[in-house]
Design a protein around this motif. Structure first.
Motif, short mmCIF file in Angstrom:
data_model
loop_
_atom_site.label_atom_id
_atom_site.label_comp_id
_atom_site.label_asym_id
_atom_site.label_seq_id
_atom_site.Cartn_x
_atom_site.Cartn_y
_atom_site.Cartn_z
N ALA A 34 -4.76 8.49 -8.25
CA ALA A 34 -4.94 7.95 -6.91
C ALA A 34 -4.24 8.85 -5.90
CB ALA A 34 -4.37 6.54 -6.84
N PRO A 35 -4.66 8.79 -4.64
CA PRO A 35 -4.02 9.63 -3.61
C PRO A 35 -2.62 9.16 -3.24
CG PRO A 35 -5.83 8.35 -2.67
CD PRO A 35 -5.85 8.13 -4.14
N ASN A 36 -2.32 7.85 -3.39
CA ASN A 36 -0.98 7.35 -3.10
C ASN A 36 -0.71 6.08 -3.91
OD1 ASN A 36 -2.01 5.06 -1.61
ND2 ASN A 36 -2.32 6.43 0.14
N GLU A 37 0.51 5.55 -3.82
CA GLU A 37 0.92 4.40 -4.63
C GLU A 37 0.14 3.13 -4.28
OE1 GLU A 37 5.12 3.83 -4.44
OE2 GLU A 37 5.55 5.80 -5.30
N ASP A 38 -0.17 2.94 -3.01
CA ASP A 38 -0.90 1.73 -2.61
C ASP A 38 -2.29 1.69 -3.22
OD1 ASP A 38 1.24 0.82 -1.10
OD2 ASP A 38 0.52 1.80 0.74
N VAL A 39 -2.96 2.82 -3.24
CA VAL A 39 -4.30 2.89 -3.81
C VAL A 39 -4.24 2.70 -5.33
CG1 VAL A 39 -6.33 4.36 -4.16
CG2 VAL A 39 -5.17 4.33 -1.95
N ALA A 40 -3.21 3.24 -5.96
CA ALA A 40 -3.03 3.06 -7.40
C ALA A 40 -2.86 1.58 -7.73
CB ALA A 40 -1.82 3.86 -7.89
N GLU A 41 -2.07 0.88 -6.94
CA GLU A 41 -1.85 -0.55 -7.15
C GLU A 41 -3.15 -1.33 -6.97
OE1 GLU A 41 0.87 -4.02 -5.11
OE2 GLU A 41 1.64 -1.98 -5.17
N GLU A 42 -3.93 -1.00 -5.96
CA GLU A 42 -5.20 -1.67 -5.71
C GLU A 42 -6.18 -1.45 -6.86
OE1 GLU A 42 -6.26 -3.75 -3.28
OE2 GLU A 42 -4.18 -3.77 -2.63
#
Length: 57
Positions: free
Chosen positions: A25-33
């Motif tokens: 993912a590009p960042n942690e928030d997208v990984a969590e989603e």
């Protein structure tokens, strides 16, 4: 994109089921989603039922 390791748990028949999954993912928030989306579709869970303890790069 970076690879993130997401750790957490969700309720299962035998009690809480822990998981550890790697996702790009590009960042942690997208990984969590992405993890919430995948677990919801695979295990028929709502986002509020999944507890994410850690998102590490």
């Amino acid at each position: 994109m970076s690879t993130y390791t997401v750790r957490g748990s969700f309720p299962a028949r035998d009690g809480p089921q822990e998981f550890e999954t790697e996702v790009e993912a590009p960042n942690e928030d997208v990984a969590e989603e992405r993890i919430l989306s995948n677990l919801g579709s695979q295990h028929n869970l709502k986002r509020t039922q999944v507890t994410i303890d850690e998102v590490a790069a």
